[in-house]
Design a protein around this motif. Structure first.
Motif, PDB file in Angstrom:
ATOM      1  N   ALA A   1      18.620 -38.358 -15.150  1.00 51.69           N
ATOM      2  CA  ALA A   1      17.769 -38.907 -16.201  1.00 51.69           C
ATOM      3  C   ALA A   1      16.330 -39.124 -15.749  1.00 51.69           C
ATOM      4  O   ALA A   1      15.402 -39.104 -16.569  1.00 51.69           O
ATOM      5  N   ASN A   2      16.114 -39.339 -14.457  1.00 49.58           N
ATOM      6  CA  ASN A   2      14.765 -39.635 -13.980  1.00 49.58           C
ATOM      7  C   ASN A   2      14.026 -38.401 -13.450  1.00 49.58           C
ATOM      8  O   ASN A   2      12.934 -38.517 -12.909  1.00 49.58           O
ATOM      9  N   ILE A   3      14.629 -37.214 -13.588  1.00 47.43           N
ATOM     10  CA  ILE A   3      13.964 -35.970 -13.191  1.00 47.43           C
ATOM     11  C   ILE A   3      14.037 -34.995 -14.363  1.00 47.43           C
ATOM     12  O   ILE A   3      15.129 -34.711 -14.866  1.00 47.43           O
ATOM     13  N   LYS A   4      12.906 -34.500 -14.781  1.00 50.01           N
ATOM     14  CA  LYS A   4      12.869 -33.472 -15.814  1.00 50.01           C
ATOM     15  C   LYS A   4      12.272 -32.209 -15.219  1.00 50.01           C
ATOM     16  O   LYS A   4      11.111 -32.179 -14.816  1.00 50.01           O
ATOM     17  N   VAL A   5      13.079 -31.139 -15.156  1.00 47.43           N
ATOM     18  CA  VAL A   5      12.617 -29.863 -14.637  1.00 47.43           C
ATOM     19  C   VAL A   5      12.172 -28.992 -15.804  1.00 47.43           C
ATOM     20  O   VAL A   5      12.929 -28.764 -16.748  1.00 47.43           O
ATOM     21  N   LYS A   6      10.950 -28.538 -15.740  1.00 49.03           N
ATOM     22  CA  LYS A   6      10.383 -27.671 -16.771  1.00 49.03           C
ATOM     23  C   LYS A   6      10.255 -26.265 -16.189  1.00 49.03           C
ATOM     24  O   LYS A   6       9.486 -26.027 -15.269  1.00 49.03           O
ATOM     25  N   MET A   7      11.042 -25.330 -16.726  1.00 50.46           N
ATOM     26  CA  MET A   7      11.091 -23.983 -16.167  1.00 50.46           C
ATOM     27  C   MET A   7      10.090 -23.066 -16.875  1.00 50.46           C
ATOM     28  O   MET A   7      10.089 -22.964 -18.099  1.00 50.46           O
ATOM     29  N   THR A   8       9.257 -22.421 -16.086  1.00 50.41           N
ATOM     30  CA  THR A   8       8.299 -21.445 -16.597  1.00 50.41           C
ATOM     31  C   THR A   8       8.667 -20.080 -16.043  1.00 50.41           C
ATOM     32  O   THR A   8       8.816 -19.916 -14.824  1.00 50.41           O
TER      33      THR A   8
ATOM     34  N   GLN B   1      24.230 -25.569  -4.748  1.00 52.22           N
ATOM     35  CA  GLN B   1      25.656 -25.885  -4.765  1.00 52.22           C
ATOM     36  C   GLN B   1      26.339 -25.404  -6.045  1.00 52.22           C
ATOM     37  O   GLN B   1      27.552 -25.191  -6.067  1.00 52.22           O
ATOM     38  N   LYS B   2      25.564 -25.235  -7.120  1.00 48.72           N
ATOM     39  CA  LYS B   2      26.128 -24.836  -8.411  1.00 48.72           C
ATOM     40  C   LYS B   2      25.946 -23.346  -8.677  1.00 48.72           C
ATOM     41  O   LYS B   2      26.007 -22.914  -9.828  1.00 48.72           O
ATOM     42  N   SER B   3      25.765 -22.557  -7.634  1.00 51.07           N
ATOM     43  CA  SER B   3      25.344 -21.175  -7.836  1.00 51.07           C
ATOM     44  C   SER B   3      26.443 -20.255  -8.348  1.00 51.07           C
ATOM     45  O   SER B   3      26.213 -19.058  -8.532  1.00 51.07           O
ATOM     46  N   LEU B   4      27.634 -20.774  -8.619  1.00 51.90           N
ATOM     47  CA  LEU B   4      28.651 -19.953  -9.256  1.00 51.90           C
ATOM     48  C   LEU B   4      28.167 -19.482 -10.621  1.00 51.90           C
ATOM     49  O   LEU B   4      28.348 -18.319 -11.001  1.00 51.90           O
ATOM     50  N   GLU B   5      27.562 -20.379 -11.379  1.00 51.21           N
ATOM     51  CA  GLU B   5      27.035 -20.000 -12.693  1.00 51.21           C
ATOM     52  C   GLU B   5      25.972 -18.916 -12.548  1.00 51.21           C
ATOM     53  O   GLU B   5      25.901 -17.983 -13.348  1.00 51.21           O
ATOM     54  N   TRP B   6      25.154 -19.033 -11.517  1.00 55.54           N
ATOM     55  CA  TRP B   6      24.124 -18.038 -11.264  1.00 55.54           C
ATOM     56  C   TRP B   6      24.735 -16.680 -10.958  1.00 55.54           C
ATOM     57  O   TRP B   6      24.197 -15.635 -11.341  1.00 55.54           O
ATOM     58  N   ALA B   7      25.876 -16.675 -10.278  1.00 52.16           N
ATOM     59  CA  ALA B   7      26.538 -15.414  -9.939  1.00 52.16           C
ATOM     60  C   ALA B   7      26.897 -14.615 -11.182  1.00 52.16           C
ATOM     61  O   ALA B   7      26.905 -13.377 -11.158  1.00 52.16           O
TER      62      ALA B   7
ATOM     63  N   VAL C   1      16.031 -32.476  -4.275  1.00 49.37           N
ATOM     64  CA  VAL C   1      17.300 -32.761  -4.943  1.00 49.37           C
ATOM     65  C   VAL C   1      17.669 -31.604  -5.873  1.00 49.37           C
ATOM     66  O   VAL C   1      18.825 -31.163  -5.923  1.00 49.37           O
ATOM     67  N   PHE C   2      16.691 -31.082  -6.586  1.00 49.46           N
ATOM     68  CA  PHE C   2      16.934 -29.973  -7.505  1.00 49.46           C
ATOM     69  C   PHE C   2      17.361 -28.716  -6.752  1.00 49.46           C
ATOM     70  O   PHE C   2      18.304 -28.023  -7.155  1.00 49.46           O
ATOM     71  N   VAL C   3      16.693 -28.409  -5.658  1.00 44.33           N
ATOM     72  CA  VAL C   3      17.035 -27.235  -4.862  1.00 44.33           C
ATOM     73  C   VAL C   3      18.482 -27.323  -4.379  1.00 44.33           C
ATOM     74  O   VAL C   3      19.254 -26.362  -4.485  1.00 44.33           O
TER      75      VAL C   3
ATOM     76  N   PRO D   1      18.863 -16.617 -18.811  1.00 48.25           N
ATOM     77  CA  PRO D   1      19.670 -17.640 -19.475  1.00 48.25           C
ATOM     78  C   PRO D   1      20.609 -18.390 -18.539  1.00 48.25           C
ATOM     79  O   PRO D   1      20.913 -19.566 -18.764  1.00 48.25           O
ATOM     80  N   PHE D   2      21.067 -17.740 -17.485  1.00 43.92           N
ATOM     81  CA  PHE D   2      21.962 -18.407 -16.543  1.00 43.92           C
ATOM     82  C   PHE D   2      21.213 -19.480 -15.749  1.00 43.92           C
ATOM     83  O   PHE D   2      21.736 -20.567 -15.511  1.00 43.92           O
ATOM     84  N   MET D   3      19.973 -19.165 -15.342  1.00 43.35           N
ATOM     85  CA  MET D   3      19.188 -20.179 -14.651  1.00 43.35           C
ATOM     86  C   MET D   3      18.791 -21.293 -15.614  1.00 43.35           C
ATOM     87  O   MET D   3      18.781 -22.476 -15.247  1.00 43.35           O
ATOM     88  N   ARG D   4      18.480 -20.938 -16.851  1.00 42.82           N
ATOM     89  CA  ARG D   4      18.134 -21.958 -17.847  1.00 42.82           C
ATOM     90  C   ARG D   4      19.295 -22.928 -18.046  1.00 42.82           C
ATOM     91  O   ARG D   4      19.081 -24.150 -18.172  1.00 42.82           O
ATOM     92  N   LYS D   5      20.496 -22.399 -18.040  1.00 39.68           N
ATOM     93  CA  LYS D   5      21.669 -23.253 -18.205  1.00 39.68           C
ATOM     94  C   LYS D   5      21.797 -24.234 -17.050  1.00 39.68           C
ATOM     95  O   LYS D   5      22.112 -25.424 -17.249  1.00 39.68           O
ATOM     96  N   LEU D   6      21.534 -23.770 -15.826  1.00 36.65           N
ATOM     97  CA  LEU D   6      21.596 -24.643 -14.661  1.00 36.65           C
ATOM     98  C   LEU D   6      20.519 -25.725 -14.730  1.00 36.65           C
ATOM     99  O   LEU D   6      20.778 -26.888 -14.389  1.00 36.65           O
ATOM    100  N   VAL D   7      19.326 -25.356 -15.166  1.00 39.22           N
ATOM    101  CA  VAL D   7      18.245 -26.339 -15.302  1.00 39.22           C
ATOM    102  C   VAL D   7      18.616 -27.389 -16.342  1.00 39.22           C
ATOM    103  O   VAL D   7      18.432 -28.599 -16.117  1.00 39.22           O
ATOM    104  N   ASP D   8      19.144 -26.944 -17.464  1.00 42.13           N
ATOM    105  CA  ASP D   8      19.541 -27.896 -18.518  1.00 42.13           C
ATOM    106  C   ASP D   8      20.641 -28.831 -18.029  1.00 42.13           C
ATOM    107  O   ASP D   8      20.638 -30.035 -18.323  1.00 42.13           O
ATOM    108  N   GLN D   9      21.567 -28.272 -17.263  1.00 41.52           N
ATOM    109  CA  GLN D   9      22.656 -29.091 -16.733  1.00 41.52           C
ATOM    110  C   GLN D   9      22.112 -30.130 -15.752  1.00 41.52           C
ATOM    111  O   GLN D   9      22.516 -31.302 -15.784  1.00 41.52           O
TER     112      GLN D   9
END
Length: 442
Positions: free
Chosen positions: A80-87, A349-355, A342-344, A66-74
Motif C-alpha cells: 500500500a505504501n509503494i506505487k510503481v508506475k510502469m512506463t 521471486q514471482k517470475s513464474l508469471e513472467w515466464a 523491495v520491488f526488484v 501484459p505479463f509484466m503489467r500484471k506483476l506490477v499491479d499485483q
C-alpha cells in the motif's frame, strides 16, 4: 506480430549497444530524487516508510508487456505504501532516453536493461552498483546459473539482478516434417541428423532452413554455431575479435551453405524465415523463446520446439537476459532506494508469471518448480541454461559486434566468402575495440 517486436531484444548487437554514451552521463541533478546509492538492507526487510511512487521503465512493448503489467499491479495491491508506475517504450527509444533522463535528473527509480548494455551504462555512470541487494537478499550464483549471474557484473561490481534469460531455440513445423517422412516427435539433434533431415525435406521440394542475412536471427545463429565449434567472439581480455578463426569460419560456412546447397532461398527478408515456418513454406527456424507465443497464436499450426541441435560438437546457444538496474541520480532518497529494492526482489521471486510471456526465469527455484515445468515449451528451452553465452561485459561491445553483422550479411548474400568476410570484419572490430578502450577509460 510478436516476432517483429522481439527484434529489439537484441540490446547490444548494433546501435543499441552504444546508446548509453549519448548523454555523457554523470550524476543527475537535484530536484527529482530516485534510487539512491547502494546503502541499507537491500530491501530484504521490506519497506515501512511513507508512501512513495517509483517510476519503472522498460521496453516490453510486445506480448510480454501484459505479463509484466500484471506483476506490477499485483505488487501495488500488496504494498500500500509503494506505487510503481510502469512506463513502456520501444527499446531503441529507451536506450536513447534513459541516459539522457538520468543526466538531467529525471530518470526512473527502477529499470530493465539487456545484459549486453550493462557494462556500457555502468562505465558511463548511468546505473548504480547492486552488491547490497545481492548481499542483503542472500542471492548467490547457485540461485541462478553461472553464466547469467556473472553477466550482471562489471569490473568486480554487480550492476544487474537477473530477471530472465531468453535463449535461441529450435522451432519446427511438424506438418512439413511428416510430409518429408521425418518423425515430428524426434526433431534432429546432431549435425548428421540435421543434414539428413534437410536432405529429406529438399527431396520433397521443401527448402527446410531459411538463412536470413540479418542479425535477427542469422547473426545470432552464427554466434551459437561459433560457440558450438569451440570458438569465442573475442580473446580473453576482449581486446581483439577472434570470430575469424577456424571455429567462426566453420560456423559461417555451415550457415551460408544452407543457401549454397539449396536448403534456403537467396536474399531471405527480415523475419521471412519465421513467417515461412508458420505458413508451411519452411520447416526449421532458430528463433528466440519469445517466439513460443507467436506460434501459439497461429491457428492450425502444428509445431514443436527443442534446444538448438548440436552442430559443432559442443552444446551452446545464444541468449539474451533482462536484468533489473537502478538508475543513478544525484539526490538520494533512502525511501525510494529501499522501495525500489523491495520491488526488484518481489518480481524476481514471482517470475513464474513472467515466464508465461516467453522467458526462462533466472531464478533456479522458479525454474525447478512444478508450475514452470508445466510450461512445456519454456521448460524445454530452459534445459539449455548452462550452455548459454552472452557477449563479454565490455563497454561499447555492441559497436564491435556490429562488424560481425556485416560479415554475416555479406557471406549469406554470397557477396564474400565466409573467411574473408570474417577477417575483414575482425580487423575493423579491433580498431573499434581500441577506440572504445580510450573512450571509456579502460
Amino acid at each position: 506480430m510478436n516476432t517483429i517486436n522481439r527484434r529489439l531484444v537484441l540490446g547490444g548487437i548494433g546501435a543499441l549497444g552504444a546508446a548509453g554514451v549519448l548523454a555523457g552521463c554523470g550524476e543527475g541533478s537535484a530536484g527529482n530524487p530516485g534510487a539512491g546509492p547502494a546503502t541499507g538492507d537491500g530491501g530484504a526487510k521490506g519497506y515501512e516508510g511513507p508512501n512513495v511512487e517509483l517510476d519503472f521503465w522498460n521496453g516490453f512493448t510486445g506480448g510480454d508487456g501484459p505479463f509484466m503489467r500484471k506483476l506490477v499491479d499485483q505488487f501495488n495491491s500488496e504494498n500500500a505504501n509503494i506505487k510503481v508506475k510502469m512506463t513502456v517504450m520501444q527499446w531503441a527509444d529507451y536506450y536513447t532516453k534513459l541516459p539522457t533522463a538520468v543526466s538531467s535528473g529525471r530518470g526512473p527509480a527502477v529499470a530493465i536493461m539487456h545484459v549486453d548494455s550493462l557494462a556500457t551504462n555502468a562505465a558511463r555512470n548511468v546505473i548504480e552498483p547492486l552488491d547490497d541487494v545481492a548481499k542483503a537478499l542472500d542471492l548467490k550464483q547457485e540461485d541462478f546459473s553461472e553464466v547469467v549471474w556473472k553477466a550482471g557484473e562489471y569490473e568486480g561490481k554487480r550492476y544487474g539482478i537477473p530477471l530472465d534469460v531468453h535463449p535461441l531455440g529450435f522451432f519446427y513445423n511438424k506438418t512439413l516434417m511428416t510430409q518429408a517422412g521425418l518423425d515430428p516427435a524426434k526433431p534432429p539433434a546432431t549435425a548428421d541428423e540435421y543434414a539428413a533431415a534437410l536432405d529429406a525435406l529438399k527431396a520433397k521440394g521443401i527448402q527446410g532452413h531459411w538463412a536470413t542475412p540479418f542479425p535477427f536471427t542469422g547473426v545470432l545463429s552464427v554466434q551459437a554455431l561459433l560457440w558450438q565449434f569451440g570458438g569465442q567472439l573475442f580473446n580473453e581480455d576482449s581486446s581483439k575479435a577472434t570470430w575469424h578463426e577456424e571455429p567462426g569460419v566453420k560456423a559461417l560456412s555451415w550457415f551460408t551453405d544452407l543457401v549454397k546447397n539449396g536448403h534456403s532461398p537467396k536474399n531471405v527478408a527480415q523475419d521471412a524465415d519465421n513467417i515461412a515456418v508458420m505458413n508451411g513454406k519452411n520447416a526449421f527456424v532458430w528463433n528466440g523463446i519469445w517466439n513460443i507465443n507467436t506460434f501459439k497464436e497461429k491457428k492450425g499450426l502444428e509445431w514443436g520446439v527443442a534446444p538448438l541441435p548440436n552442430i559443432g560438437g559442443t552444446k551452446a546457444a545464444w541468449a539474451g537476459s533482462h536484468q533489473f538496474v537502478l538508475p543513478k541520480l544525484k539526490t538520494p532518497d533512502q525511501n525510494k532506494s529501499t522501495a525500489a529494492r523491495v520491488f526488484v526482489n518481489y518480481v524476481s521471486q514471482k517470475s513464474l508469471e513472467w515466464a508465461k510471456g516467453g522467458q526462462v526465469p533466472a531464478r533456479k527455484q522458479v525454474r525447478d518448480s512444478a508450475e514452470f515445468k508445466a510450461l512445456p515449451e519454456q521448460a524445454a528451452l530452459a534445459t539449455q541454461i548452462d550452455d548459454l553465452h552472452f557477449p563479454p561485459p565490455v563497454p561499447g561491445i555492441g559497436d564491435a559486434l556490429a562488424e560481425l553483422n556485416k560479415a554475416v550479411n555479406e557471406s549469406v548474400l554470397l557477396k564474400a566468402e565466409p573467411g574473408k568476410a570474417l577477417a575483414d570484419a575482425a580487423a575493423r572490430a579491433d580498431k573499434i575495440l581500441e577506440a572504445n578502450r580510450k573512450k571509456y577509460g579502460a
